[in-house]
Design a protein around this motif. Sequence first.
Motif, PDB file in Angstrom:
ATOM      1  N   ASN A   2       0.841  -1.188   0.000  1.00  0.00           N
ATOM      2  CA  ASN A   2       0.000   0.000   0.000  1.00  0.00           C
ATOM      3  C   ASN A   2       0.873   1.233   0.000  1.00  0.00           C
ATOM      4  N   ARG A   3       0.688   2.055  -0.963  1.00  0.00           N
ATOM      5  CA  ARG A   3       1.411   3.323  -0.942  1.00  0.00           C
ATOM      6  C   ARG A   3       0.550   4.336  -0.226  1.00  0.00           C
ATOM      7  N   ASN A   4       1.136   5.039   0.629  1.00  0.00           N
ATOM      8  CA  ASN A   4       0.355   5.887   1.502  1.00  0.00           C
ATOM      9  C   ASN A   4       1.004   7.258   1.615  1.00  0.00           C
ATOM     10  N   MET A 581       6.522  12.660   0.608  1.00  0.00           N
ATOM     11  CA  MET A 581       7.199  11.417   0.206  1.00  0.00           C
ATOM     12  C   MET A 581       6.209  10.266   0.036  1.00  0.00           C
ATOM     13  N   SER A 582       6.672   9.223  -0.620  1.00  0.00           N
ATOM     14  CA  SER A 582       5.905   7.983  -0.707  1.00  0.00           C
ATOM     15  C   SER A 582       6.469   7.024   0.325  1.00  0.00           C
ATOM     16  N   HIS A 583       5.610   6.264   0.927  1.00  0.00           N
ATOM     17  CA  HIS A 583       6.075   5.245   1.858  1.00  0.00           C
ATOM     18  C   HIS A 583       4.971   4.221   2.007  1.00  0.00           C
ATOM     19  N   PRO A 584       5.216   2.989   2.358  1.00  0.00           N
ATOM     20  CA  PRO A 584       6.545   2.427   2.542  1.00  0.00           C
ATOM     21  C   PRO A 584       7.307   2.385   1.220  1.00  0.00           C
ATOM     22  N   VAL A 585       8.585   2.144   1.313  1.00  0.00           N
ATOM     23  CA  VAL A 585       9.443   2.216   0.136  1.00  0.00           C
ATOM     24  C   VAL A 585       9.833   0.806  -0.314  1.00  0.00           C
ATOM     25  N   ALA A 586       9.864   0.628  -1.633  1.00  0.00           N
ATOM     26  CA  ALA A 586      10.357  -0.646  -2.168  1.00  0.00           C
ATOM     27  C   ALA A 586      11.876  -0.602  -2.105  1.00  0.00           C
ATOM     28  N   VAL A 587      12.466  -1.479  -1.325  1.00  0.00           N
ATOM     29  CA  VAL A 587      13.920  -1.438  -1.111  1.00  0.00           C
ATOM     30  C   VAL A 587      14.532  -2.808  -1.394  1.00  0.00           C
ATOM     31  N   TYR A 606       8.859   1.607 -10.464  1.00  0.00           N
ATOM     32  CA  TYR A 606       9.838   2.586  -9.978  1.00  0.00           C
ATOM     33  C   TYR A 606      11.194   2.372 -10.644  1.00  0.00           C
ATOM     34  N   ASN A 607      11.945   3.456 -10.700  1.00  0.00           N
ATOM     35  CA  ASN A 607      13.267   3.368 -11.327  1.00  0.00           C
ATOM     36  C   ASN A 607      14.414   3.445 -10.333  1.00  0.00           C
ATOM     37  N   GLY A 608      14.115   3.739  -9.084  1.00  0.00           N
ATOM     38  CA  GLY A 608      15.185   3.824  -8.086  1.00  0.00           C
ATOM     39  C   GLY A 608      14.777   3.092  -6.818  1.00  0.00           C
ATOM     40  N   PHE A 609      15.720   2.346  -6.239  1.00  0.00           N
ATOM     41  CA  PHE A 609      15.420   1.571  -5.034  1.00  0.00           C
ATOM     42  C   PHE A 609      16.534   1.762  -4.015  1.00  0.00           C
ATOM     43  N   PRO A 610      16.188   2.210  -2.817  1.00  0.00           N
ATOM     44  CA  PRO A 610      17.213   2.289  -1.788  1.00  0.00           C
ATOM     45  C   PRO A 610      17.723   0.887  -1.441  1.00  0.00           C
ATOM     46  N   VAL A 611      19.010   0.822  -1.127  1.00  0.00           N
ATOM     47  CA  VAL A 611      19.588  -0.443  -0.681  1.00  0.00           C
ATOM     48  C   VAL A 611      19.809  -0.294   0.828  1.00  0.00           C
ATOM     49  N   GLY A 736      11.069   7.060   3.424  1.00  0.00           N
ATOM     50  CA  GLY A 736      10.260   7.500   2.280  1.00  0.00           C
ATOM     51  C   GLY A 736      11.101   7.779   1.057  1.00  0.00           C
ATOM     52  N   MET A 737      10.386   8.069  -0.013  1.00  0.00           N
ATOM     53  CA  MET A 737      11.049   8.325  -1.289  1.00  0.00           C
ATOM     54  C   MET A 737      10.379   9.544  -1.913  1.00  0.00           C
ATOM     55  N   VAL A 738      11.179  10.448  -2.435  1.00  0.00           N
ATOM     56  CA  VAL A 738      10.612  11.606  -3.137  1.00  0.00           C
ATOM     57  C   VAL A 738      11.181  11.623  -4.542  1.00  0.00           C
ATOM     58  N   ARG A 740      10.721  13.480  -8.709  1.00  0.00           N
ATOM     59  CA  ARG A 740      10.311  14.712  -9.408  1.00  0.00           C
ATOM     60  C   ARG A 740       8.796  14.854  -9.432  1.00  0.00           C
ATOM     61  N   LYS A 741       8.102  13.731  -9.649  1.00  0.00           N
ATOM     62  CA  LYS A 741       6.636  13.836  -9.763  1.00  0.00           C
ATOM     63  C   LYS A 741       6.003  14.241  -8.438  1.00  0.00           C
ATOM     64  N   ASP A 742       6.628  13.821  -7.341  1.00  0.00           N
ATOM     65  CA  ASP A 742       6.081  14.215  -6.034  1.00  0.00           C
ATOM     66  C   ASP A 742       6.161  15.721  -5.835  1.00  0.00           C
ATOM     67  N   LEU A 743       7.171  16.330  -6.436  1.00  0.00           N
ATOM     68  CA  LEU A 743       7.348  17.777  -6.258  1.00  0.00           C
ATOM     69  C   LEU A 743       6.568  18.574  -7.294  1.00  0.00           C
TER      70      LEU A 743
HETATM   71  P1  ATP Z   1      10.998   8.650 -12.964  1.00  0.00           P
HETATM   72  O1  ATP Z   1       9.662   8.154 -13.468  1.00  0.00           O
HETATM   73  O2  ATP Z   1      10.982  10.120 -12.671  1.00  0.00           O
HETATM   74  O3  ATP Z   1      12.113   8.234 -13.813  1.00  0.00           O
HETATM   75  P2  ATP Z   1      10.611   6.723 -10.872  1.00  0.00           P
HETATM   76  O4  ATP Z   1      10.004   5.856 -11.935  1.00  0.00           O
HETATM   77  O5  ATP Z   1      11.603   6.067  -9.975  1.00  0.00           O
HETATM   78  O6  ATP Z   1      11.262   7.999 -11.508  1.00  0.00           O
HETATM   79  P3  ATP Z   1       8.202   8.092 -10.331  1.00  0.00           P
HETATM   80  O7  ATP Z   1       7.548   7.531 -11.534  1.00  0.00           O
HETATM   81  O8  ATP Z   1       8.510   9.534 -10.311  1.00  0.00           O
HETATM   82  O9  ATP Z   1       9.520   7.279  -9.950  1.00  0.00           O
HETATM   83  O10 ATP Z   1       7.381   7.732  -9.032  1.00  0.00           O
HETATM   84  C1  ATP Z   1       5.993   7.683  -8.979  1.00  0.00           C
HETATM   85  C2  ATP Z   1       5.655   7.587  -7.515  1.00  0.00           C
HETATM   86  O11 ATP Z   1       6.283   6.427  -6.953  1.00  0.00           O
HETATM   87  C3  ATP Z   1       6.148   8.763  -6.712  1.00  0.00           C
HETATM   88  O12 ATP Z   1       5.113   9.178  -5.862  1.00  0.00           O
HETATM   89  C4  ATP Z   1       7.332   8.240  -5.934  1.00  0.00           C
HETATM   90  O13 ATP Z   1       7.475   8.837  -4.669  1.00  0.00           O
HETATM   91  C5  ATP Z   1       7.008   6.770  -5.784  1.00  0.00           C
HETATM   92  N1  ATP Z   1       8.221   5.946  -5.709  1.00  0.00           N
HETATM   93  C6  ATP Z   1       9.296   6.013  -6.511  1.00  0.00           C
HETATM   94  N2  ATP Z   1      10.210   5.085  -6.158  1.00  0.00           N
HETATM   95  C7  ATP Z   1       9.699   4.424  -5.097  1.00  0.00           C
HETATM   96  C8  ATP Z   1      10.153   3.341  -4.292  1.00  0.00           C
HETATM   97  N3  ATP Z   1      11.322   2.764  -4.479  1.00  0.00           N
HETATM   98  N4  ATP Z   1       9.326   2.914  -3.313  1.00  0.00           N
HETATM   99  C9  ATP Z   1       8.141   3.488  -3.095  1.00  0.00           C
HETATM  100  N5  ATP Z   1       7.638   4.503  -3.824  1.00  0.00           N
HETATM  101  C10 ATP Z   1       8.412   4.975  -4.822  1.00  0.00           C
END
Ligand code: ATP
Length: 765
Positions: A2-4, A581-587, A606-611, A736-738, A740-743
């Motif tokens: 669940n993204r919250n 921010m988005s949370h929980p985060v996919a890590v 998503y394109n970025g994942f914290p390790v 959390g994760m922020v 560009r789209k969040d901003l």
């Molecule tokens: P972009 O599309 O800009 O290349 P991205 O695909 O990683 O980057 P977005 O498409 O901008 O991410 O993200 C859409 C939503 O998903 C945003 O609200 C963002 O906060 C959330 N998000 C991005 N990465 C993660 C993650 N690893 N875990 C949870 N939420 C995420």
Amino acid sequence: MNRNRSSSFTTTKYGTMSRYSNNKIDSFSENEDTVPIGSLNILSAKYESLDYEVVENFVYRDEERKKGYQYVVKKNFVRWIIFFWIGVITATVGIIIDLSIENIADFKFSHVKQYIEECNQKNCLWRPYILLLVYNVVPVLIGSTLVAYVEPVALGSGIPQVKCYLNGIKIPRLVRIKTLFIKVIGVITTVVGGMCGGKEGPMIHAGAVIAAGISQGKSTTFNKDFGVLNYFREDNEKRDFVSGGAAAGVAAAFGSPVGGVLFSLEEGASFWNQGLTWRIFFASMISTFTLNVVLSAYHGHPGELTYWGLLNFGKFNNFALSYEIFELPIFVIMGIIGGLTGALFCHLNYKLTVFRMRHLVSRWKKVLEAILVCCSTATVGFLLMLWRNDCKPSGLDPTKYAVQLNCNDGEYNYMASLWLQVPEASVRSFFHDPEESLDVATLVYFAIAYYLLTIWTYGLSVSAGLFIPCLATGAAWGRLIGIGVQFIFPGADVGKYALIGAASQLGGAVRMTISLTVILIEATGNITFGLPLMICLLTAKWIGDYFTESIYDIHIQLSGIPLMAWDPPPLSSNIYANEVMSHPVAVFKSKETVGQIIDTLKTYTYNGFPVVDGIFNLDSEESYCNNYKPNGRLRGLILRSQLIVLLQNKVFNEVPSAWDNVSLTTFRQDYPRYSNIDSIEILESERHYTIDLLRFMNPSPYIVQHMASLPRIFRLFRAMGLRHIVVVNDSNEVVGMVTRKDLTRYRVWRHRGTLGVVELRISAK
Ligand code: ATP
């Protein structure tokens, strides 16, 4: 999962009121299912960001250690060479466009003129009209079909798209060679087809494509990799070249090298540095010089070098562009008129674009509309020529295709001469034609007709820019004002007012200030007139901004592109990271199983994942109920593209041989188009293998504390050109994760001077 979100938005009958209302700025957003096509309040999830951050992982450091200083010097030297070629090739494309238009238009207008003169006596004027229609429709049909069916991203001038690219957004197919081909043909056909469009704006896009093409040493369109310039296959390197290309495009189009540099600066200031400024300036100068040498030689005076750019304003003498103090308020008033007409232009074009998005979706309809506009333009021009018998004594006007139409012997029809030339030549006519040659009614009719036709043309499925039609419209009403001023103050130069009108009209529509001022100063070749130009452009911008966004921004917003504004939303310091921010985060764990990586990549886009270290189960009830349950201690950030390359090359801990072949080249091989996760073949037995992500992740990604304010995060994104920011708590655990789209969801919204912040929806479309 669940993204919250934890933000304090409350739902009202209008949509979602943001917590900004606590700070006296009311805002609302529409519910996603009620958001109509053409709404300005959505962000499209399909636009991804570029990655400007250099991933300084072990592999990167390894490469740097091995290659030494020689490599740095070589890379820098190659950079300069590439910028040189960007300048030369951009100018060459400009020359091809210019000469093609000149020669084809020459043929068309002389043929039409010959028919008009014959039929003027014989009462068969329908024949030149039909001829004009044919000469216009055929090229427009070709250009429009190519744009609609082969490469829609070649539509328009390309300036908004290049602006988005420099802002950090991936616009699919924007910088491909195929797009350039279509653009070049598209521009030639549109201008030759007599539509209200110019060739200058598209030069910026052309320069960007050329830069992106030659700096990468490969072409996707031709499916050819030359195996060179591997080290430039990164978003941050490519962006620098693209800025150089865009600047070279401006330089070639307007003969304005400094304007080119400023254009790139204005659109992508977040990554500026001294070295890059030099290189961009160099490319711009080379571009102007190449164009000048070739065009001067072509026009028969090679030594003189008088063709600085494609747009030629003609020569203003020093007297024409001198001004007195009492004239400054007049320039301000003209700026106000430009702002008002520019805002109306944007508003009407916005309505039209929304109509197009809703009703003219299929490609054949787009082509049909282009043909309709083309025929209407020709018809309006022809009717005005017939209707308005603006007869002037021959020899007064330098026009090439003066026709006698409805005039006595020894006279020519001035209105006809305005329509029987490319729009750029009309701009020159308004600037320089002798005072007696233009009368008030001709200017009024031309300005109104051109204004309305330009509104209709912008956004059609054709490649053409907005600069020239806006300049032509503004020059017409500017000259009109000049006639009025001259009436009161005999001796005033009307050409000067035409120039101010042109600048105001353009500034009111596109709202570029610094670069446009310099472009116009360089194009007129007179620095002393810089102040009046700046005054009218700034006034036009302020007045226009009071009512609407700029025409480019409206089109960007309608496409749902997450463009980062210059500044954070006002009064937003009380909004914290944990609210955006988005949370929980996919890590991922630092040593992650192949199966888990594949499942996560397939589940989330998503394109970025914290390790992290010490991960807990994200899907558990516990994590869902507790919004801030941290995901483990942050170790780094890994990109989807990196994971795809690792999986593809089977860089697993259990396969030591695979490790030997991994270098930065492995990661650059498929840049910028990486495989889809679904196309990667992994054996069932390999799912239990592991990957050591520590070696490949970015070990020091940008992070903010959960209490960081929105303006701080915004500035970090803007200044560093970021794609992701990880939000951590006091113990450096990921919460959390922020992105560009969040901003960009928080958009400042202006309506008739009222300021608000609207919260946009992210739509999958
Ligand atoms: P972009 O599309 O800009 O290349 P991205 O695909 O990683 O980057 P977005 O498409 O901008 O991410 O993200 C859409 C939503 O998903 C945003 O609200 C963002 O906060 C959330 N998000 C991005 N990465 C993660 C993650 N690893 N875990 C949870 N939420 C995420």
